[in-house]
Design a protein around this motif. Structure first.
Motif, PDB file in Angstrom:
ATOM      1  N   ILE A  60      12.463  46.267 -17.709  1.00 50.15           N
ATOM      2  CA  ILE A  60      12.042  45.240 -18.674  1.00 50.15           C
ATOM      3  C   ILE A  60      11.508  45.942 -19.925  1.00 50.15           C
ATOM      4  O   ILE A  60      10.621  46.792 -19.825  1.00 50.15           O
ATOM      5  CB  ILE A  60      10.931  44.350 -18.057  1.00 50.15           C
ATOM      6  CG1 ILE A  60      11.352  43.801 -16.687  1.00 50.15           C
ATOM      7  CG2 ILE A  60      10.536  43.223 -19.001  1.00 50.15           C
ATOM      8  CD1 ILE A  60      12.552  42.885 -16.689  1.00 50.15           C
ATOM      9  N   ASP A  94       9.579  46.506 -23.641  1.00 53.48           N
ATOM     10  CA  ASP A  94       8.275  46.097 -24.169  1.00 53.48           C
ATOM     11  C   ASP A  94       8.502  44.964 -25.175  1.00 53.48           C
ATOM     12  O   ASP A  94       8.911  45.208 -26.313  1.00 53.48           O
ATOM     13  CB  ASP A  94       7.597  47.291 -24.844  1.00 53.48           C
ATOM     14  CG  ASP A  94       6.274  46.886 -25.476  1.00 53.48           C
ATOM     15  OD1 ASP A  94       5.754  45.811 -25.113  1.00 53.48           O
ATOM     16  OD2 ASP A  94       5.781  47.634 -26.341  1.00 53.48           O
ATOM     17  N   TYR A  97       6.468  43.187 -26.722  1.00 56.60           N
ATOM     18  CA  TYR A  97       5.515  43.142 -27.844  1.00 56.60           C
ATOM     19  C   TYR A  97       6.181  43.664 -29.123  1.00 56.60           C
ATOM     20  O   TYR A  97       5.792  43.313 -30.217  1.00 56.60           O
ATOM     21  CB  TYR A  97       4.267  43.957 -27.524  1.00 56.60           C
ATOM     22  CG  TYR A  97       3.330  43.233 -26.577  1.00 56.60           C
ATOM     23  CD1 TYR A  97       2.239  42.532 -27.071  1.00 56.60           C
ATOM     24  CD2 TYR A  97       3.532  43.242 -25.208  1.00 56.60           C
ATOM     25  CE1 TYR A  97       1.384  41.857 -26.210  1.00 56.60           C
ATOM     26  CE2 TYR A  97       2.698  42.574 -24.344  1.00 56.60           C
ATOM     27  CZ  TYR A  97       1.617  41.876 -24.848  1.00 56.60           C
ATOM     28  OH  TYR A  97       0.770  41.193 -24.012  1.00 56.60           O
ATOM     29  N   ILE A 104       6.906  37.758 -22.244  1.00 60.97           N
ATOM     30  CA  ILE A 104       5.573  38.342 -22.006  1.00 60.97           C
ATOM     31  C   ILE A 104       4.810  37.488 -20.991  1.00 60.97           C
ATOM     32  O   ILE A 104       4.173  37.992 -20.070  1.00 60.97           O
ATOM     33  CB  ILE A 104       4.791  38.447 -23.344  1.00 60.97           C
ATOM     34  CG1 ILE A 104       5.400  39.550 -24.215  1.00 60.97           C
ATOM     35  CG2 ILE A 104       3.301  38.699 -23.103  1.00 60.97           C
ATOM     36  CD1 ILE A 104       4.881  39.585 -25.637  1.00 60.97           C
ATOM     37  N   PHE A 122       6.662  37.665 -17.405  1.00 61.45           N
ATOM     38  CA  PHE A 122       6.519  38.958 -16.722  1.00 61.45           C
ATOM     39  C   PHE A 122       5.074  39.466 -16.761  1.00 61.45           C
ATOM     40  O   PHE A 122       4.796  40.600 -16.381  1.00 61.45           O
ATOM     41  CB  PHE A 122       7.454  40.002 -17.349  1.00 61.45           C
ATOM     42  CG  PHE A 122       8.913  39.725 -17.075  1.00 61.45           C
ATOM     43  CD1 PHE A 122       9.430  39.863 -15.793  1.00 61.45           C
ATOM     44  CD2 PHE A 122       9.765  39.327 -18.087  1.00 61.45           C
ATOM     45  CE1 PHE A 122      10.769  39.604 -15.535  1.00 61.45           C
ATOM     46  CE2 PHE A 122      11.108  39.068 -17.839  1.00 61.45           C
ATOM     47  CZ  PHE A 122      11.610  39.205 -16.559  1.00 61.45           C
ATOM     48  N   SER A 123       4.166  38.614 -17.261  1.00 61.08           N
ATOM     49  CA  SER A 123       2.737  38.979 -17.399  1.00 61.08           C
ATOM     50  C   SER A 123       2.593  40.371 -18.012  1.00 61.08           C
ATOM     51  O   SER A 123       1.845  41.221 -17.494  1.00 61.08           O
ATOM     52  CB  SER A 123       2.031  38.943 -16.046  1.00 61.08           C
ATOM     53  OG  SER A 123       2.097  37.661 -15.529  1.00 61.08           O
ATOM     54  N   GLN A 124       3.280  40.584 -19.085  1.00 62.75           N
ATOM     55  CA  GLN A 124       3.289  41.909 -19.698  1.00 62.75           C
ATOM     56  C   GLN A 124       2.022  42.121 -20.536  1.00 62.75           C
ATOM     57  O   GLN A 124       1.644  41.243 -21.311  1.00 62.75           O
ATOM     58  CB  GLN A 124       4.515  42.016 -20.614  1.00 62.75           C
ATOM     59  CG  GLN A 124       5.163  43.355 -20.580  1.00 62.75           C
ATOM     60  CD  GLN A 124       6.471  43.340 -21.346  1.00 62.75           C
ATOM     61  OE1 GLN A 124       6.559  42.758 -22.423  1.00 62.75           O
ATOM     62  NE2 GLN A 124       7.471  43.988 -20.812  1.00 62.75           N
ATOM     63  N   ARG A 125       1.395  43.265 -20.354  1.00 62.67           N
ATOM     64  CA  ARG A 125       0.198  43.575 -21.142  1.00 62.67           C
ATOM     65  C   ARG A 125       0.574  44.514 -22.281  1.00 62.67           C
ATOM     66  O   ARG A 125       1.441  45.369 -22.121  1.00 62.67           O
ATOM     67  CB  ARG A 125      -0.857  44.246 -20.255  1.00 62.67           C
ATOM     68  CG  ARG A 125      -1.490  43.302 -19.261  1.00 62.67           C
ATOM     69  CD  ARG A 125      -2.510  42.412 -19.948  1.00 62.67           C
ATOM     70  NE  ARG A 125      -3.027  41.392 -19.047  1.00 62.67           N
ATOM     71  CZ  ARG A 125      -3.861  40.445 -19.427  1.00 62.67           C
ATOM     72  NH1 ARG A 125      -4.250  40.353 -20.688  1.00 62.67           N
ATOM     73  NH2 ARG A 125      -4.304  39.563 -18.568  1.00 62.67           N
ATOM     74  N   GLY A 126      -0.082  44.347 -23.416  1.00 64.03           N
ATOM     75  CA  GLY A 126       0.226  45.215 -24.553  1.00 64.03           C
ATOM     76  C   GLY A 126      -0.765  44.982 -25.678  1.00 64.03           C
ATOM     77  O   GLY A 126      -1.925  44.636 -25.403  1.00 64.03           O
TER      78      GLY A 126
END
Lengths: 473, 401
Positions: free
Chosen positions: B259, B261, B263, B281, B284-288
């Motif tokens: 996956i 980034d 952001y 985001i 996939f609960s993506q942190r950034g």
């Protein structure tokens, strides 16, 4: 001099009408083929499992539907979609519609927060099932206010950004929501605010558990005429208007709407009998005034099967109501007429409906009277008359054949040779029997409208189960 | 451009052909006799038309339009009669053919499936001989269909078979030269069979105007070139509708592509790309870099703002509270509801104070949403501090009704 003008003017108008219909037919054909080819490999199943699929509320108004309501709700529950709720609005039924639903689905009254965004007749209660298997079902019990009012009550309870308005006694095909929702998700430059699907005639079809199991051509001729009429209207007319972005109507039997826009416009109009058309025109007018680019899209897939009148009395009532609804909407929104501010709606859609749906039957009626007069006073030129009659008749027959051909090219629901044999006869009879009758009903509708008739009228529905007794809605 | 006006062009071309034909018909009708004269089964057409031509020439004053257009109308009439017969015959023929085709293709499909299963689970050599003689189009369809249902070593085996039968060359040729709706099928096949050689052919289709091909090409490129899977997002000029986002999301979930980034796409000029990035985001609960998301609370597009608020809520980005409060009054009602959801993360007295300041100007349904999303203790406090406010009391009674 006058007869020279008349002769040539009538011919010019008739030719213009034919050319317009031909153009619409060609546009529809191109659109249908493009839709069919583009969606051949479309992965509708992706929507079923996607968290990005929007929530949809199916709103089914019910009035005295006791005999069929349970089966209809069960039919609705077999719809293929992952994020939907069904809101049945009991519009003050005088029979035991509500009691039957409460009993069948173990409903209990809940304390529901009603935003009452759209004013409606008082709501007596909101019911939900104690059984988790029916958590998708909400029933609203309210004082009688008509179909539009019931739909508004449904919108008030709806929790989703889109809603589908249906007739509870219509049969919705399982993938109807997927097909109707796709245009909302696929738009790029213009916001899609409403979608409609093709309505098909369910008379004589075999219906089981709320689904069409076997398609048949109706036994009765009045219903058979309507098959051709619906094919022509949906596959050859509305498809073209969808492409031209001039659609003024999405059928009340099945239509999906952007709730935000509907609420901003004030919901359905309870004071008209053509609430489905009026809502679309009002929404589009509002969006034009706001400067928002938008579209109303027609999906050519047969998504809904409905019972049509199979006797003259019911047919007359239905056509009378349609005419009045049409006139009402056109008069309410007369500002649109040839108004460039409203784009194609004002310059194409509205004038078409005005001339072809409202004025054409009146003009045609006048034409019949004039023709009879000319025959009586022996002023008719028989050679010219016969030639033009044959020309118009053949055009009409071929146009109906094209409608059957379009169905064959796309969804061919009438797939047995027996079906085709029955259908092939209809285009030859329709211009002689059914069409003049429709003109007569439209004229009667005009008279009723100016007399101030605002009633819905009733229709004797036999239901899809042969054993059930006829009911009046 | 031509595709857009195809219907109009088709209509005009038909009219032009009709006019041309009517000129010939006019000449034909003006003749007293013609070469089929005397053959009753066809001669009547000429006789009627000839009669009318003569008749209308004497009535030019009265029926000048009909006189002028008669050859055109008569031609259309003849064509219409033939047309009706032709359409009826065509429908019947097509029906007969479609029934035969259905039977033929069903049999072929069954046969293909049997041979494929024999190859995977039985006698490979015997199956291979049979496979070489099968229709390649059906073979591609069936192999892709089967590939979508199986995983593991059998899927790899199926893919090797695909190459062994040189179907990769076949689909690359088809992607290049077939019509647009067939290209879709072959691009999909390239994706499932991982025909990396097809990437160069498919890559330009990611930017074409045809939405159907564009979507399938974007999805295919994710699988075919994992290193630059989402590079199209950097240069995409066309909007990326939710439908495409759904398909892209599904292919991301199904494939083993890392996956990216998302952001990085939050500052794209293409609003739909920003929306896609926000959705991904969230899902996939993506942190950034959370500041980038907070900045979108004041984006010019209300849908972007709404989606940013959903991300803030789902990822519990507490730093966004002040910004949300700052823009609350300027927001649309629908977004205000989303803001209330965000503010419900912050269950402090400060939030209560904030609600007190905005209460009067807030619409009733937003007030109701506020009441639903605050702690019962805070709700009581809010009720106590503003007991005399009519709208507030109505709302309270409504929610407790």
């Amino acid at each position: 001099m006058i007869d020279i003008i008349f002769n040539n003017l009538f011919l010019a108008i008739a030719l213009l009408i034919m050319l317009i219909y031909l153009l619409l037919g060609v546009i529809s054909l191109v659109e249908l083929l493009e839709y069919k080819r583009g969606h051949r490999h479309a992965d509708f199943n992706a929507m079923l499992s996607s968290p990005l699929s929007p929530g949809i509320t199916v709103i089914a108004p019910a009035y005295n539907e006791s005999k069929t309501i349970i089966e209809n709700i069960k039919g609705l529950s077999s719809i293929h979609y992952n994020n939907y709720e069904i809101v049945v609005v009991n519009d003050g039924s005088r029979d035991d519609t509500l009691e039957k639903i409460i009993k069948e689905f173990s409903l209990e009254k809940v304390e529901e927060e009603l935003y009452s965004t759209i004013p409606t007749q008082p709501v007596r209660g909101v019911y939900k099932s104690k059984n988790k298997a029916y958590s998708f079902l909400t029933v609203v019990d309210k004082k009688n206010g008509g179909k539009a009012d019931a739909l508004n009550a449904g919108i008030n309870v709806s929790r989703n950004p889109y809603f589908v308005g249906i007739d509870v006694d219509s049969v919705i095909v399982p993938d109807a929501l997927l097909k109707l929702a796709k245009p909302f998700l696929s738009y790029t430059t213009k916001r899609v605010v409403a979608t409609g699907g093709v309505i098909r005639v369910a008379n004589s079809c075999k219906i089981e558990n709320g689904q069409v199991m076997q398609v048949n051509v109706p036994d009765k001729f009045w219903a058979r005429f309507q098959i051709i009429e619906y094919l022509r209207s949906f596959l050859m007319g509305r498809m073209a208007w969808s492409k031209l972005n001039g659609l003024l109507i999405v059928s009340g039997a099945l239509g999906m709407f952007d709730k935000e826009v509907v609420v901003q416009c004030g919901g359905y109009n309870s004071n008209t009998v053509g609430e489905d058309m009026e809502l679309i025109v009002r929404m589009r007018r509002y969006l034009y005034e706001q400067g928002i680019k938008h579209r109303v899209v027609y999906v050519p897939d047969p998504l809904c099967w409905t019972e049509v009148p199979d006797n003259l009395k019911s047919l007359q009532r239905q056509r009378n109501r349609w005419t009045r609804g049409n006139m009402d909407t056109l008069l309410i929104h007369r500002k649109l007429f040839l108004n460039p501010r409203y784009g194609r709606l004002g310059m194409l859609g509205y004038p078409f409906w005005f001339f072809f749906e409202w004025m054409a039957p009146l003009l045609e009626g006048l034409g019949y009277i004039f023709m009879i007069y000319l025959i009586i006073v022996s002023a008719i030129n028989l050679h010219v008359f016969l030639f033009l009659l044959a020309f118009v008749y053949l055009f009409s027959v071929s146009f109906s054949f094209y409608a059957v051909l379009f169905d064959e090219f796309t969804f061919h629901r009438y797939h047995r040779f027996e079906h085709l044999r029955r259908l092939f006869l209809i285009p030859f009879l329709e211009p002689l029997i059914y069409h003049p009758l429709n003109v007569y009903f439209a004229i009667r509708g005009n008279i009723s409208f100016f007399r101030g008739n605002r009633q819905w009228g009733s229709m004797d529905r036999k239901g899809f189960d042969d054993k059930s007794e006829p009911k009046t809605t | 451009m031509l595709r857009r006006y195809k219907a109009i062009l088709l209509f005009l071309a038909s009219l032009f052909l009709l006019v041309l034909l009517s000129l010939f018909v006019k000449q034909w009708l003006l003749q007293d006799t013609w070469w089929l004269e005397g053959y009753q089964w066809i001669d009547w057409m000429h006789d009627i038309g000839h009669f009318y031509m003569n008749f209308l020439s004497t009535e030019t004053g009265k029926h000048f339009l009909l006189g002028f257009l008669f050859p055109l109308l008569y031609t259309s009439m003849i064509l219409t009669v033939f047309n009706i017969g032709f359409i009826a015959f065509f429908i019947l023929f097509r029906r007969w053919r479609s029934i035969n085709n259905y039977v033929y293709f069903s049999r072929m499909r069954e046969k293909t499936e049997d041979v494929l299963l024999e190859y995977l689970y039985g006698d490979k050599d015997a199956a291979m001989v049979k496979l070489r003689s099968l229709n390649r189009r059906i073979l591609v369809k069936e192999m892709v269909g089967l590939r979508k249902q199986i995983i593991g070593s059998k899927a790899d085996q199926l893919r090797s078979l695909f190459y062994e039968l040189h179907l990769d060359d076949f689909i690359i040729r088809k992607i290049k030269y077939s019509r647009w709706f067939n290209k879709i099928m072959y691009i999909d096949a390239a994706q499932w069979m991982l025909v990396t050689r097809a990437e160069d052919v498919i890559e330009p289709y990611q930017y074409v105007t045809n939405v159907y091909i564009r979507n399938v090409a974007q999805v295919a490129c994710i699988s075919l070139s994992p290193d630059s899977a989402f590079s199209f997002l950097n240069v995409l000029e066309y909007p990326l509708p939710v439908w495409h986002q759904i398909i892209l999301y599904k292919s991301m979930v199904l494939s083993s592509v890392p996956i990216p980034d998302f952001y990085a796409y939050l500052r794209s000029d293409n609003t739909t790309v920003v929306l896609f990035a926000l959705n991904m985001i969230r899902l996939f609960s993506q942190r950034g870099d959370e500041e980038k998301i907070i900045a979108l609370v004041s984006h010019e597009d209300p849908i972007v703002r709404r989606n940013a608020l959903k991300v803030i809520c789902d990822l519990k980005i507490y730093q966004a509270m002040e910004t949300v409060k700052q823009y609350f009054q300027k927001e649309t009602i629908r977004n205000q509801v989303n803001m209330v959801h965000v503010l419900s993360l912050d269950k402090t007295e400060e939030t209560l104070d904030f609600y007190k300041t905005i209460w009067i100007e807030t619409k009733p349904n937003v007030r109701m949403e506020i009441l639903k999303h605050i702690e019962p203790a805070l709700r009581k406090k809010l009720q106590d501090t503003m007991p005399s406010e009519r709208g507030f009391n109505e709302t309270i009674s409504n929610i407790h009704a």
